[in-house]
Design an enzyme around this catalytic site. Structure first.
Site, PDB file in Angstrom:
ATOM      1  N   HIS A 308     -36.397  68.068 -43.338  1.00  0.00           N
ATOM      2  CA  HIS A 308     -37.695  68.668 -43.005  1.00  0.00           C
ATOM      3  C   HIS A 308     -37.656  70.153 -43.350  1.00  0.00           C
ATOM      4  O   HIS A 308     -36.623  70.799 -43.175  1.00  0.00           O
ATOM      5  CB  HIS A 308     -37.998  68.506 -41.505  1.00  0.00           C
ATOM      6  CG  HIS A 308     -39.445  68.664 -41.191  1.00  0.00           C
ATOM      7  ND1 HIS A 308     -40.023  69.895 -41.019  1.00  0.00           N
ATOM      8  CD2 HIS A 308     -40.422  67.746 -41.066  1.00  0.00           C
ATOM      9  CE1 HIS A 308     -41.319  69.720 -40.771  1.00  0.00           C
ATOM     10  NE2 HIS A 308     -41.596  68.431 -40.804  1.00  0.00           N
ATOM     11  N   ASP A 365     -41.328  60.357 -40.158  1.00  0.00           N
ATOM     12  CA  ASP A 365     -41.605  59.163 -40.988  1.00  0.00           C
ATOM     13  C   ASP A 365     -40.500  58.122 -40.919  1.00  0.00           C
ATOM     14  O   ASP A 365     -40.660  57.032 -41.460  1.00  0.00           O
ATOM     15  CB  ASP A 365     -41.813  59.611 -42.445  1.00  0.00           C
ATOM     16  CG  ASP A 365     -43.109  60.388 -42.595  1.00  0.00           C
ATOM     17  OD1 ASP A 365     -43.091  61.477 -43.178  1.00  0.00           O
ATOM     18  OD2 ASP A 365     -44.135  59.912 -42.067  1.00  0.00           O
TER      19      ASP A 365
END
Ligand code: SDX
Length: 425
Positions: A308, A365
């Site tokens: 991320h 996700d």
């Protein structure tokens, strides 16, 4: 705390103001940099660049903190519904009972779409990806929202446009899903709450009435929508802000945000995670081979669902989603090899120095697709579900951009092309 930064270029001293955020994040305000020094800054991917001041959400990537209008995501997920969260993001405060009743009733009043939308949907090629359909239907949807007076500039109050979009977005998603699986439309029921209506519009058939839906599934869906609702300047939200800065309309700006979210490095990762896990299973579950592939710079394969830009510690949403996934799988009594593989993969990755050194942890996700799949939502609709959640965040940023009257977003560049040259005769 100092309020200016002094620096020298070619022996000349310059000063630039320093800006501090609520949690003392620091920024050098470079809005006069070029005017004063002739320099611009260069920052591909905006990894070190703040594009605005915002009060909608706050992320501390090192500590794994996410606040929506100051409230920790861990509190919101346990005390609020998605509709309350949407009100909070759009209006800055949680609704009182009267405000919530009015907001919810307006959404129920607007939860239908013109039959022309159904006709347009029938014209799409059956193989067209649902995110492409959602983006284009969202853009054209605005033309079907008219005022009673039908005045020619079709001026609908901005607050009503937010409510129309919140009410109609899930209908577009459900119609797209049902068209793809060959089911006739299922319409919203004014007696149902938001997540229950979503399930009804997706899955209700003559055999399976919507009141059969498991409350654990309804709750899981509402929590997934909340967890996806807002995440400051991610790629799709910044896209929506950029369009808002050009004074593009709400629906066209959200339509662009949908296309940005579609990207596999962004919201499209949830679909890519399940594809990756299915491929690992198909290839004989040689997890270590896939992890070595993800570490090998010679190929472009990455472990989808890991890493991320901001979280260099755990993504607080991923931890919550993992618990929801386990609860849904347990409740449905599904023996889900994909969930088992996901946990095994996470364990191995979280003990691998490559991922630990690069601070690559599971992101939102990684587990979300497992829940969508268990509910019966097909892979190519996973990112549509992400968009359904992100809608209030996109709308809140579109609104904040307009309220702050910020200038049109138009970055500079460093040109590295040809010098001036003549066309040879
Ligand atoms: C979302 O921004 C948001 O808030 C987004 C989001 C939201 O709510 O809106 O949180 C939603 O988009 C989550 C991210 C979903 N995407 C994926 O899961 C795709 C896989 N992840 C990566 O592609 C990547 O981690 C990103 C895109 C998420 C972040 O990319 P960055 O910040 O540009 O980092 P990078 O590509 O520069 O990677 C840094 C290093 C590189 O190695 P080096 O060149 O330094 O040697 O880490 C490596 C990368 O190769 N790396 C990975 C990896 N992610 C980064 N290596 C293997 N597998 C991965 N998944």
């Amino acid at each position: 705390m100092c309020n200016v930064i002094n620096f020298y270029i070619n022996g000349c001293q310059y000063k630039l103001p320093i800006v501090y955020g609520t949690f003392c994040e620091k920024a050098i305000n470079i809005s006069k940099l070029r005017e004063n020094t002739g320099f611009i800054t260069l920052d591909p991917g905006f990894k070190n660049t703040g594009i605005t001041k915002s009060s909608i959400s706050y992320i501390d990537g090192e500590k794994g903190i996410l606040l929506y209008r100051g409230y920790p995501i861990e509190e919101i997920i346990n005390k609020c519904s998605f509709i309350e969260t949407s009100y909070l993001l759009l209006n800055g405060e949680l609704p009182n009972p009267t405000q919530l009743k009015f907001f919810s009733e307006k959404i129920k009043k607007y939860n239908h779409v013109s039959q022309d939308i159904h006709k347009i949907l029938d014209k799409y090629p059956v193989f067209y990806h649902p995110m492409g359909i959602l983006s284009s239907l969202t853009c054209i949807l605005r033309s079907f929202i008219t005022t009673k007076k039908n005045d020619n500039n079709n001026h609908v109050k901005e607050q009503d446009l937010f409510l129309h979009l919140l009410a109609k977005f899930p209908i577009l998603a459900a119609l797209t899903y049902r068209k793809k699986v060959g089911l006739p439309p299922s319409y919203a029921d004014k007696n149902l709450d938001y997540p229950s209506n979503l399930l009804k519009m997706f899955f209700s058939t003559n055999k399976k009435k919507y009141d059969e839906f498991n409350p654990v599934i309804i709750d899981a869906l509402d929590k997934l929508l909340i967890l996806h609702a807002e995440h400051e300047q991610n790629c799709s939200t910044t896209t929506v802000r950029l369009l808002s800065s050009a004074h593009s309309g709400l629906f066209s700006s959200v339509s662009a945000g949908i296309c940005a979210l579609w990207g596999r490095l962004h919201g499209g990762a949830n679909e890519a995670v399940i594809e990756m896990l299915e491929n690992i299973l198909k290839s004989g579950k040689n997890v270590k081979k896939w992890i070595e592939m993800a570490k090998n710079k010679k190929n472009s394969f990455r472990l989808m669902g890991f890493g991320h830009r901001i979280y260099k510690n755990f993504d607080p949403r991923a931890k919550i989603i993992e618990n929801i996934a386990e609860k849904v799988i347990r409740e449905l009594g599904i023996n889900n090899p994909i969930l088992e593989l996901a946990k095994e993969l996470e364990d191995i990755v979280m003990n691998d120095s490559y991922f630990l050194e690069k601070k690559l942890y599971p992101n939102i996700d990684f587990y979300s697709g497992i829940i969508y799949q268990a509910i019966g939502i097909p892979k190519n609709m996973f990112t549509v579900m992400f968009a359904l959640g992100r809608l209030p965040g996109w709308m809140a940023h579109w609104k904040e951009m307009r309220l702050n009257r910020e200038p049109i977003g138009r970055p500079r560049q460093i040109y590295v092309g040809y010098k001036k040259r003549k066309i040879r005769n």
